[in-house]
Design an enzyme around this catalytic site. Structure first.
Site, mmCIF file in Angstrom:
data_model
loop_
_atom_site.group_PDB
_atom_site.id
_atom_site.type_symbol
_atom_site.label_atom_id
_atom_site.label_comp_id
_atom_site.label_asym_id
_atom_site.label_seq_id
_atom_site.Cartn_x
_atom_site.Cartn_y
_atom_site.Cartn_z
ATOM 1 N N ASN A 31 -19.702 4.945 -7.235
ATOM 2 C CA ASN A 31 -19.710 3.191 -7.372
ATOM 3 C C ASN A 31 -19.546 2.792 -8.655
ATOM 4 O O ASN A 31 -20.655 3.104 -9.534
ATOM 5 C CB ASN A 31 -21.122 2.965 -6.607
ATOM 6 C CG ASN A 31 -21.077 1.469 -6.616
ATOM 7 O OD1 ASN A 31 -20.157 0.755 -6.972
ATOM 8 N ND2 ASN A 31 -22.313 0.974 -6.389
ATOM 9 N N LYS A 69 -19.194 -0.049 -9.674
ATOM 10 C CA LYS A 69 -19.657 -1.505 -9.898
ATOM 11 C C LYS A 69 -18.731 -2.296 -10.653
ATOM 12 O O LYS A 69 -17.761 -2.289 -10.636
ATOM 13 C CB LYS A 69 -21.146 -1.302 -10.391
ATOM 14 C CG LYS A 69 -22.084 -0.376 -9.859
ATOM 15 C CD LYS A 69 -23.530 -0.632 -10.322
ATOM 16 C CE LYS A 69 -24.387 0.548 -9.752
ATOM 17 N NZ LYS A 69 -25.634 0.346 -9.987
ATOM 18 N N HIS A 114 -25.166 -2.451 -0.101
ATOM 19 C CA HIS A 114 -25.533 -1.948 -1.274
ATOM 20 C C HIS A 114 -26.741 -2.696 -1.579
ATOM 21 O O HIS A 114 -26.661 -4.309 -1.581
ATOM 22 C CB HIS A 114 -24.575 -1.696 -2.533
ATOM 23 C CG HIS A 114 -25.029 -1.265 -3.530
ATOM 24 N ND1 HIS A 114 -25.772 -1.844 -4.727
ATOM 25 C CD2 HIS A 114 -24.882 0.117 -4.016
ATOM 26 C CE1 HIS A 114 -26.037 -0.824 -5.443
ATOM 27 N NE2 HIS A 114 -25.600 0.454 -5.272
ATOM 28 N N GLU A 150 -27.597 -4.085 -4.312
ATOM 29 C CA GLU A 150 -27.196 -5.316 -5.296
ATOM 30 C C GLU A 150 -26.548 -6.315 -4.365
ATOM 31 O O GLU A 150 -26.714 -7.527 -4.903
ATOM 32 C CB GLU A 150 -26.243 -4.800 -6.487
ATOM 33 C CG GLU A 150 -27.103 -3.695 -7.710
ATOM 34 C CD GLU A 150 -26.124 -2.796 -8.060
ATOM 35 O OE1 GLU A 150 -25.098 -2.889 -7.947
ATOM 36 O OE2 GLU A 150 -27.092 -1.929 -8.443
ATOM 37 N N GLU A 178 -30.980 4.880 -0.876
ATOM 38 C CA GLU A 178 -30.817 4.463 -2.338
ATOM 39 C C GLU A 178 -31.975 3.661 -2.578
ATOM 40 O O GLU A 178 -32.142 2.311 -2.337
ATOM 41 C CB GLU A 178 -29.772 3.533 -2.812
ATOM 42 C CG GLU A 178 -28.418 4.431 -2.639
ATOM 43 C CD GLU A 178 -27.409 3.865 -3.468
ATOM 44 O OE1 GLU A 178 -26.946 4.552 -4.312
ATOM 45 O OE2 GLU A 178 -26.855 2.516 -3.249
ATOM 46 N N GLY A 226 -30.294 2.781 -11.328
ATOM 47 C CA GLY A 226 -30.054 2.481 -12.726
ATOM 48 C C GLY A 226 -31.244 2.369 -13.645
ATOM 49 O O GLY A 226 -31.330 1.867 -14.502
ATOM 50 N N SER A 258 -30.086 7.274 -9.871
ATOM 51 C CA SER A 258 -30.276 7.870 -11.090
ATOM 52 C C SER A 258 -29.981 9.445 -10.893
ATOM 53 O O SER A 258 -30.715 10.153 -11.361
ATOM 54 C CB SER A 258 -31.700 7.748 -11.580
ATOM 55 O OG SER A 258 -31.685 6.499 -11.748
HETATM 56 C C1 PEP Z 1 -25.608 2.893 -6.971
HETATM 57 O O1 PEP Z 1 -25.206 2.129 -7.948
HETATM 58 O O2 PEP Z 1 -25.590 2.962 -6.011
HETATM 59 C C2 PEP Z 1 -26.669 3.846 -8.084
HETATM 60 C C3 PEP Z 1 -27.044 5.018 -7.236
HETATM 61 O O3 PEP Z 1 -26.546 4.049 -9.359
HETATM 62 P P1 PEP Z 1 -27.153 4.823 -10.527
HETATM 63 O O4 PEP Z 1 -26.599 6.213 -10.139
HETATM 64 O O5 PEP Z 1 -26.871 4.429 -11.675
HETATM 65 O O6 PEP Z 1 -28.543 4.861 -10.345
#
Ligand code: PEP
Length: 249
Positions: free
Chosen positions: A9, A11, A94, A96, A166, A172, A211
């Site tokens: 992803n 973003k 997601h 976000e 997630e 992040g 992460s």
């Molecule tokens: C994500 O944006 O779905 C995500 C898992 O980000 P990160 O790997 O940076 O934590």
């Protein structure tokens, strides 16, 4: 045996040149045939990324899509449009989107239904916030997020859906869930599916996001119910992303 799945992803990052170069480098790495790989660039770069991935095993997806078919919905991108430009998949719900665009469980379910209607594989994202995690509400929160889609789309739809667990506190932040923490939630989600259909529950991919890095991917993917990962930050570096895919393969 479920085939592993890894998604990148991107973003709100990159440029046209970066999208082409990153997708090209990932395609050139010739990731093994035992893992399904999907890239989720920003909408304006779908064309470049679809072109780079053409003829490879890597599929391309949108980071979001509308619950509407068409019409007066300025700024929206439909599932049909994503199909039209060569996407095979799309993220839905997601964190976000849930957090910054107030997407409810019901709205996410409607988006999943619309994506399915247009032959896209929805990647249904679920996960609890830090506050919910600390309050011991993880099971209830992710259970409700999943239930809304089960209710709207029916259990058979999960033959065509990837679920991404997630935890919001891990996205992040550099604070990855432990393999056991993630495994426990994945097992819970799978048992919720199994109450409606054990066969579908056994074949649905449930991937972890939050992460994931080259250094922790293998131990996460070794868990019985972790079928790969949805990757954010580490998906912006071809070598990191490819090494995470290799850990899944
Ligand atoms: C994500 O944006 O779905 C995500 C898992 O980000 P990160 O790997 O940076 O934590």
């Amino acid at each position: 045996m479920r085939r592993k799945w890894v998604g990148g992803n991107w973003k709100l990052n990159g440029s046209r040149a970066m999208a082409s170069a990153l997708a090209g480098a990932i395609v050139d790495a010739d990731i093994g045939s035992t893992v399904d790989v999907a890239l989720f660039p920003p909408f304006p770069y779908l064309r470049e990324v679809c072109a780079a991935c053409a003829g490879s095993r890597i599929v391309v997806g949108g980071q979001d899509s509308s619950q509407h078919e068409a019409g007066a919905f300025t700024g929206e991108v439909s599932a049909a449009m994503l199909r039209d430009v060569g996407c095979a998949t799309v993220l839905a719900g997601h964190s976000e989107r849930r957090q910054f665009h107030q997407e409810s469980n019901e709205l996410v379910a409607a988006k999943v239904a619309q994506a399915l209607a247009h032959g896209l594989t929805p990647v249904l994202c679920v996960g609890e916030t830090l506050e919910q995690h600390e309050a011991g509400a993880t099971a209830a929160v992710v259970g409700n997020q999943l239930a809304a889609v089960m209710e709207r789309c029916g259990i058979a739809a999960f033959g065509h859906i990837v679920i991404a667990y997630e935890p919001v506190w891990a996205i992040g932040t550099g604070r990855c869930a432990t393999p056991q923490q993630a495994q426990d939630v994945h097992a819970l989600l799978r048992s919720q599916l199994a109450r409606d259909d054990a066969t579908i529950a056994g074949s649905t991919r449930i991937v972890y996001g939050g992460s994931v890095k080259p250094g922790n991917a293998a131990e996460l993917f070794a868990e019985a119910d972790i079928d790969g990962g949805l990757i954010g930050g580490a998906a912006l570096q071809a070598t990191d992303f490819v090494s995470i895919c290799a850990a899944a393969g």
